[in-house]
Design a protein around this motif. Structure first.
Motif, PDB file in Angstrom:
ATOM      1  N   ARG A 188      41.018  27.510  23.952  1.00 30.23           N
ATOM      2  CA  ARG A 188      39.986  26.702  23.315  1.00 30.23           C
ATOM      3  C   ARG A 188      39.228  25.913  24.387  1.00 30.23           C
ATOM      4  O   ARG A 188      39.508  26.059  25.557  1.00 30.23           O
ATOM      5  N   ASN A 189      38.268  25.101  24.004  1.00 27.19           N
ATOM      6  CA  ASN A 189      37.439  24.362  24.960  1.00 27.19           C
ATOM      7  C   ASN A 189      36.807  25.293  25.996  1.00 27.19           C
ATOM      8  O   ASN A 189      36.718  24.959  27.178  1.00 27.19           O
ATOM      9  N   GLY A 190      36.378  26.474  25.543  1.00 27.25           N
ATOM     10  CA  GLY A 190      35.739  27.429  26.444  1.00 27.25           C
ATOM     11  C   GLY A 190      36.667  28.500  26.969  1.00 27.25           C
ATOM     12  O   GLY A 190      36.201  29.467  27.579  1.00 27.25           O
ATOM     13  N   MET A 191      37.972  28.363  26.757  1.00 27.01           N
ATOM     14  CA  MET A 191      38.926  29.375  27.229  1.00 27.01           C
ATOM     15  C   MET A 191      39.324  30.275  26.065  1.00 27.01           C
ATOM     16  O   MET A 191      39.838  29.805  25.041  1.00 27.01           O
ATOM     17  N   ASN A 192      39.052  31.572  26.218  1.00 25.02           N
ATOM     18  CA  ASN A 192      39.474  32.547  25.218  1.00 25.02           C
ATOM     19  C   ASN A 192      40.152  33.716  25.924  1.00 25.02           C
ATOM     20  O   ASN A 192      40.361  33.689  27.136  1.00 25.02           O
ATOM     21  N   PHE A 193      40.523  34.740  25.184  1.00 24.36           N
ATOM     22  CA  PHE A 193      41.279  35.842  25.770  1.00 24.36           C
ATOM     23  C   PHE A 193      40.461  36.614  26.811  1.00 24.36           C
ATOM     24  O   PHE A 193      41.001  37.041  27.846  1.00 24.36           O
ATOM     25  N   ASP A 194      39.174  36.798  26.549  1.00 23.21           N
ATOM     26  CA  ASP A 194      38.343  37.529  27.512  1.00 23.21           C
ATOM     27  C   ASP A 194      38.251  36.761  28.835  1.00 23.21           C
ATOM     28  O   ASP A 194      38.334  37.356  29.915  1.00 23.21           O
ATOM     29  N   ARG A 195      38.062  35.423  28.745  1.00 28.96           N
ATOM     30  CA  ARG A 195      37.995  34.649  29.981  1.00 28.96           C
ATOM     31  C   ARG A 195      39.361  34.651  30.681  1.00 28.96           C
ATOM     32  O   ARG A 195      39.426  34.689  31.906  1.00 28.96           O
ATOM     33  N   ALA A 196      40.423  34.613  29.927  1.00 32.56           N
ATOM     34  CA  ALA A 196      41.759  34.645  30.522  1.00 32.56           C
ATOM     35  C   ALA A 196      41.973  35.947  31.295  1.00 32.56           C
ATOM     36  O   ALA A 196      42.620  35.951  32.356  1.00 32.56           O
ATOM     37  N   ARG A 197      41.419  37.042  30.780  1.00 36.41           N
ATOM     38  CA  ARG A 197      41.554  38.329  31.483  1.00 36.41           C
ATOM     39  C   ARG A 197      40.918  38.257  32.867  1.00 36.41           C
ATOM     40  O   ARG A 197      41.425  38.849  33.828  1.00 36.41           O
ATOM     41  N   SER A 198      39.830  37.497  32.975  1.00 33.70           N
ATOM     42  CA  SER A 198      39.151  37.403  34.273  1.00 33.70           C
ATOM     43  C   SER A 198      39.984  36.624  35.297  1.00 33.70           C
ATOM     44  O   SER A 198      39.702  36.696  36.500  1.00 33.70           O
ATOM     45  N   LEU A 199      40.974  35.880  34.834  1.00 36.80           N
ATOM     46  CA  LEU A 199      41.809  35.088  35.742  1.00 36.80           C
ATOM     47  C   LEU A 199      42.997  35.869  36.278  1.00 36.80           C
ATOM     48  O   LEU A 199      43.697  35.394  37.174  1.00 36.80           O
ATOM     49  N   ILE A 200      43.241  37.044  35.741  1.00 37.02           N
ATOM     50  CA  ILE A 200      44.452  37.796  36.112  1.00 37.02           C
ATOM     51  C   ILE A 200      44.525  38.070  37.618  1.00 37.02           C
ATOM     52  O   ILE A 200      45.591  37.875  38.224  1.00 37.02           O
ATOM     53  N   PRO A 201      43.448  38.506  38.285  1.00 38.24           N
ATOM     54  CA  PRO A 201      43.558  38.713  39.742  1.00 38.24           C
ATOM     55  C   PRO A 201      43.958  37.443  40.490  1.00 38.24           C
ATOM     56  O   PRO A 201      44.740  37.500  41.451  1.00 38.24           O
ATOM     57  N   HIS A 202      43.429  36.296  40.058  1.00 33.42           N
ATOM     58  CA  HIS A 202      43.779  35.029  40.701  1.00 33.42           C
ATOM     59  C   HIS A 202      45.259  34.719  40.511  1.00 33.42           C
ATOM     60  O   HIS A 202      45.950  34.327  41.467  1.00 33.42           O
ATOM     61  N   LEU A 203      45.760  34.906  39.293  1.00 30.85           N
ATOM     62  CA  LEU A 203      47.177  34.647  39.027  1.00 30.85           C
ATOM     63  C   LEU A 203      48.055  35.597  39.827  1.00 30.85           C
ATOM     64  O   LEU A 203      49.111  35.207  40.341  1.00 30.85           O
ATOM     65  N   LYS A 204      47.630  36.838  39.924  1.00 29.27           N
ATOM     66  CA  LYS A 204      48.376  37.831  40.701  1.00 29.27           C
ATOM     67  C   LYS A 204      48.438  37.431  42.164  1.00 29.27           C
ATOM     68  O   LYS A 204      49.503  37.517  42.812  1.00 29.27           O
ATOM     69  N   ASN A 205      47.318  36.964  42.708  1.00 29.96           N
ATOM     70  CA  ASN A 205      47.284  36.541  44.112  1.00 29.96           C
ATOM     71  C   ASN A 205      48.175  35.326  44.365  1.00 29.96           C
ATOM     72  O   ASN A 205      48.771  35.195  45.442  1.00 29.96           O
ATOM     73  N   LEU A 206      48.251  34.442  43.390  1.00 34.62           N
ATOM     74  CA  LEU A 206      49.122  33.274  43.542  1.00 34.62           C
ATOM     75  C   LEU A 206      50.593  33.665  43.524  1.00 34.62           C
ATOM     76  O   LEU A 206      51.432  32.995  44.124  1.00 34.62           O
ATOM     77  N   GLY A 207      50.908  34.737  42.802  1.00 30.41           N
ATOM     78  CA  GLY A 207      52.303  35.154  42.677  1.00 30.41           C
ATOM     79  C   GLY A 207      52.920  34.770  41.349  1.00 30.41           C
ATOM     80  O   GLY A 207      54.145  34.812  41.188  1.00 30.41           O
ATOM     81  N   ILE A 208      52.093  34.406  40.365  1.00 33.29           N
ATOM     82  CA  ILE A 208      52.573  34.015  39.046  1.00 33.29           C
ATOM     83  C   ILE A 208      53.154  35.233  38.326  1.00 33.29           C
ATOM     84  O   ILE A 208      52.615  36.333  38.405  1.00 33.29           O
ATOM     85  N   SER A 209      54.244  35.024  37.581  1.00 32.01           N
ATOM     86  CA  SER A 209      54.830  36.131  36.814  1.00 32.01           C
ATOM     87  C   SER A 209      54.511  36.035  35.327  1.00 32.01           C
ATOM     88  O   SER A 209      54.469  37.054  34.637  1.00 32.01           O
ATOM     89  N   HIS A 210      54.306  34.800  34.806  1.00 30.97           N
ATOM     90  CA  HIS A 210      54.113  34.627  33.364  1.00 30.97           C
ATOM     91  C   HIS A 210      52.903  33.738  33.074  1.00 30.97           C
ATOM     92  O   HIS A 210      52.831  32.614  33.570  1.00 30.97           O
TER      93      HIS A 210
END
Length: 863
Positions: A12-34
């Motif tokens: 919410r507040n501008g964050m939805n599933f499509d925008r979350a998908r765009s963050l996946i490379p960033h999370l992967k680079n950080l090393g996040i698992s969940h």
């Protein structure tokens, strides 16, 4: 498998599933698992957080619906990431948008969902939604009878929300309507059955399908609404009553989330309700789309252990499961809860205290007391706040408890005396609650109640001693039979002590006592421990020994400020003289903006002005004075925080009794001091904050390293990897920007350590924890520990008190007392890759080189 690291994302507040998908490379680079998702189920219109669920078994279309969630999960899986989901079993939205709640409104206790909600059906359901009384609202035309939209029912409508009337009252409505359509509606209502209400609604829709019928009915309902006597009679026929929200605390007959009238408690202790609430959650877990669960407000449930046991059985033993639970000092999770741990507020508290210079904290406290009118007894102030909250926010709950107690203890115990005695017991509680069941209480809870009884007796009139003893005897099961009334009293008592603690301490005292804001944090203590570093070691050792895999959080969606804002404010204790001199200057500079109130007192008072400067300091690094409208943007962010702080403090204003004149004076002061024309103050503030900002960076990086390496699962709040200088919600739930340069080095730190953590998971997940002793001058400025598992060893050293305010070089350099058994090993620095040879007495500076922290590791056989 346990998560490697979680990343909390606020939808919410501008964050939805499509925008979350765009963050996946960033999370992967950080090393996040969940990806750790805030609630995604359908919520009320305009919800900013998702905890006001209206349908537990659909995914909110505003986020992208089920299809959008499926796409997100598919891309996460392809990238090697999983989902952890925040679920809300304690409550739902008390809104007609909630189909279950709408059914309860329409049919009362006969609704198939009448037992889903925690309602006292001995009286009509109270709906505290009006601004004024029902009669006044009818006369003002703000409550009308109508058919809302294309809905297949009639409803009393207020502020755009429709409250369906009971079908039995249709005959009264249409008795003066000489039209065949009215007769058809009455007949349909007579045949209506709560178990097939949709069929009833379909019939109403069919009857009114012709446009001519709609027009005639609408016109009649408009005339009906203008007849106040008819509207009052119709209202009296309903299984509910519309009430002013101002009266809610004394008339509500449903359990709320804390004191929020718009959130109604669920009875998930009932097996059928448990299944209905979790149907989609279980589907998502079974499909593999959700790999872990976070349980919101576990203390609100009637029987948390029973709930968690059922949940664990359904999701399986390998799924990661944590509970939102505030642990007070020395408190532990019940050992029979089948969970991996908590959401980590105790980590914030334990690590935070270690970053505070206790001597500097004392200096600030003396100055604050001098400015604000003298020192206060915090324990006494907590008791006062609890009594005020009980009387003003939970009057109905207290009355209900006294009624139950009277049934058990007999007529000799008056209702007034019982309320006083119950209040004394609740005020004396040092933790959120006990966890008694229908059978009784555990020995630990019985012991806790004994301490509560002792403290309550000390604070109470002596004449209440026997009544207090009798109440405790019922609660702990020592003097009462196991029956439904005993269980009702025990259950409701346990479900009340937590909200009272939260509202009195976190949402009153933490905004009222402003000595040192970074310690006024969820789950925290306002007074740092003298042995704070040792306390951190004790908590981490216990985690390692007990297999506690709680989240290690440094910020959440509920914390009072961002983790970097808090780190900066910890640094005030390192140079209190600099800060206090600055506060004196600023107060003089800004005197022109202070305003006399009706009592000829200047506002803000000293305590509020002190709060403003500290809170501003915490967010200041997020302000770029070189940008146009920078101070205007800061003002727009800060005003909601200030309004919340004033109302939560409940000193001059509150949510229930808003003092608009007072609030306006404080807001005008803030707008004045942040005016672009107030350059003397703005420039002075910016230059003064700079060394504290640098010291805060040191502390922030150390805190990040600690949570990455210490026992527990590292948890990251959205955007904090770029610097989190936010205020309390709604500021900390704004849209996040991840395209910022890594100026602090935080992202690089996270990515480096998570790579190491992934390479050798065993040492971080199940390795031992050994504090490393530091000796020499300035040793208290550092914290060090070792993790060990088989042949893997890691050593972490972090700076807790920065060097930013130390002007002379110390002669007696602090040294690390290394265990003899590891001296033959060759270690590698996780950041530089350099080889490190240890000595028995290892100088801290040799270990750190040019950094303010270090992590070294040795893997493989000993040399």
């Amino acid at each position: 498998m346990l998560p490697l690291a979680t990343y909390r994302l606020q939808f919410r507040n501008g964050m939805n599933f499509d925008r979350a998908r765009s963050l996946i490379p960033h999370l992967k680079n950080l090393g996040i698992s969940h990806l750790y998702c805030s609630p995604i189920f359908s919520a009320t219109s305009g919800s900013t957080h998702g905890y006001d669920v209206v349908d537990c078994n659909t995914i909110d279309q505003n986020l992208g619906g089920r299809a959008g969630f499926d796409r997100l999960c598919a891309e996460l899986t392809a990238a090697g990431l999983s989902v952890m989901l925040d679920i809300v079993p304690n409550h739902m939205a008390a809104s007609p948008e909630n189909g279950w709640w709408r059914s309860v409104i329409e049919w009362g206790e006969r609704s198939p969902f009448g037992g889903h909600f925690d309602i006292d059906w001995q009286s009509k359901l109270v709906l505290p939604v009006l601004q004024d009384s029902y009669a006044e609202s009818v006369n003002e035309g703000t409550v009308v009878l109508m058919r809302p939209g294309n809905a297949g029912y009639l409803a009393l409508v207020h502020a755009g929300l429709a409250y369906p009337i009971h079908p039995v009252s249709y005959e009264f409505v249409f008795r003066g309507f000489d039209d065949p359509v009215g007769d058809q509606l009455v007949q349909a209502a007579r045949e209506a059955d709560p178990l097939s209400s949709e069929s009833f609604h379909d019939k109403i829709t069919q009857i009114l399908a012709p446009s001519s019928s709609c027009r005639r009915i609408d016109a009649f309902l408009t005339r009906f609404s203008r007849n106040a006597a008819q509207m009052i009679t119709l209202h009296e026929m309903q299984p509910w009553r519309l009430l002013s929200w101002k009266e809610a605390a004394f008339h509500l007959n449903y359990r709320r989330f804390f004191d929020i009238d718009g959130l109604v408690g669920l009875r998930v202790e009932e097996p059928a309700v448990f299944e209905d609430v979790h149907r989609l959650t279980f589907e998502l877990v079974a499909s593999g789309q959700v790999d872990g669960l976070r349980i919101d407000h576990i203390d609100g449930l009637a029987d948390p252990c029973q709930y968690l046991s059922r949940l664990r059985q359904r999701i399986g033993g390998m799924r990661y499961l944590v509970v939102e639970k505030i642990l007070q000092a020395g408190e532990r999770l019940p050992s029979d809860w089948p969970v991996n741990g908590t959401t980590g507020y105790e980590f914030i508290s334990a690590s935070g205290g270690a970053f505070v210079d206790r001597k500097g904290w004392d200096v600030l406290g003396k100055a604050y007391a001098d400015r604000s009118g003298g020192s206060i007894d915090l324990k006494h102030e907590e008791e006062v706040a609890k009594r005020k909250v009980l009387q003003e926010n939970f009057g109905r709950e207290l009355h209900y408890l006294s009624r139950l107690a009277e049934q058990l203890l007999g007529p000799d115990a008056s209702s007034g005396d019982l309320k006083t005695a119950l209040m004394d017991l609740i005020v004396a509680f040092p933790v959120y609650r006990t966890y008694g069941t229908k059978i009784g209480m555990s020995p630990n809870d019985v012991s806790l109640l004994g301490l509560v009884l002792r403290d309550a007796k000390e604070q109470s009139d002596r004449s209440f001693s026997s009544l207090l003893e009798a109440l405790v005897g019922v609660l702990d099961g020592s003097t009462a039979k196991r029956d439904d009334t005993v269980w009702a009293l025990r259950r409701k008592f346990q479900q009340l002590t937590g909200p009272v603690m939260a509202k009195a301490v976190e949402d009153t005292l933490f905004y009222r006592y402003n000595h040192f804001l970074p310690l006024n944090e969820v789950g925290g203590e306002m007074v740092p421990k003298a042995d704070a570093i040792d306390e951190f070691h004790r908590l981490m050792s216990r985690r390692a020994q007990t297999g506690d895999h709680s989240l290690s959080a440094t910020a959440t969606h509920d914390t009072k400020r961002g983790e970097d804002a808090r780190a900066l404010l910890y640094a005030l204790s390192e140079a209190p003289d600099i800060w206090l001199a600055a506060v004196e200057r600023w107060s003089a500079m800004n005197r022109q903006w202070r305003i006399h109130d009706d009592g000829h007192q200047l506002q803000p008072d000293a305590s509020t002005e002190w709060l403003i400067y500290q809170a501003l300091a915490g967010v200041w690094p997020s302000v770029d004075l070189g940008k146009p409208d920078a101070t205007a943007d800061l003002t727009s962010r800060f005003l909601p925080y200030l309004e919340k702080a004033m109302r939560e403090a409940k000193t001059h204003t509150s949510w229930r009794q808003v003092n608009t004149a007072y609030e306006d004076r404080i807001k005008r002061f803030l707008s004045g001091i942040l005016s672009p024309a107030n350059t003397n103050f703005l420039d002075d503030f910016a230059s003064t904050i700079e060394p504290f900002r640098r010291a805060g960076v040191v502390k922030s990086l150390s805190a990040t390293l600690l949570k990455l390496v210490a026992p527990g699962i590292p948890d990251f709040y959205q955007g904090a990897e770029n610097g989190d200088f936010s205020l309390v919600d709604p500021d900390n739930r704004r849209q996040i920007a991840l395209d910022q340069p890594d100026e602090m080095g935080k992202q690089a730190l996270i990515a480096t350590v998570l790579r190491l953590r992934n390479h050798c998971r065993a040492v971080f997940e199940t390795g031992t924890y050994t504090p490393i002793r530091i000796s020499g001058e300035g040793s208290s400025r550092f914290l060090a520990f070792m993790r060990e598992k088989n042949t893997m060893v890691t050593i972490c050293v972090a700076t807790m008190i920065s060097q930013c305010f130390i002007r002379e070089k110390r002669s007696n350099e602090p040294v690390l007392e290394m265990p003899s058994r590891i001296l033959s090993r060759t270690f590698k620095d996780a950041f530089s890759g350099r080889a490190v040879r240890l000595t028995r007495h290892m100088p801290v500076w040799d270990m750190m080189q040019e950094s303010t922290f270090t992590l070294i590791y040795a893997d493989g056989e000993k040399n």
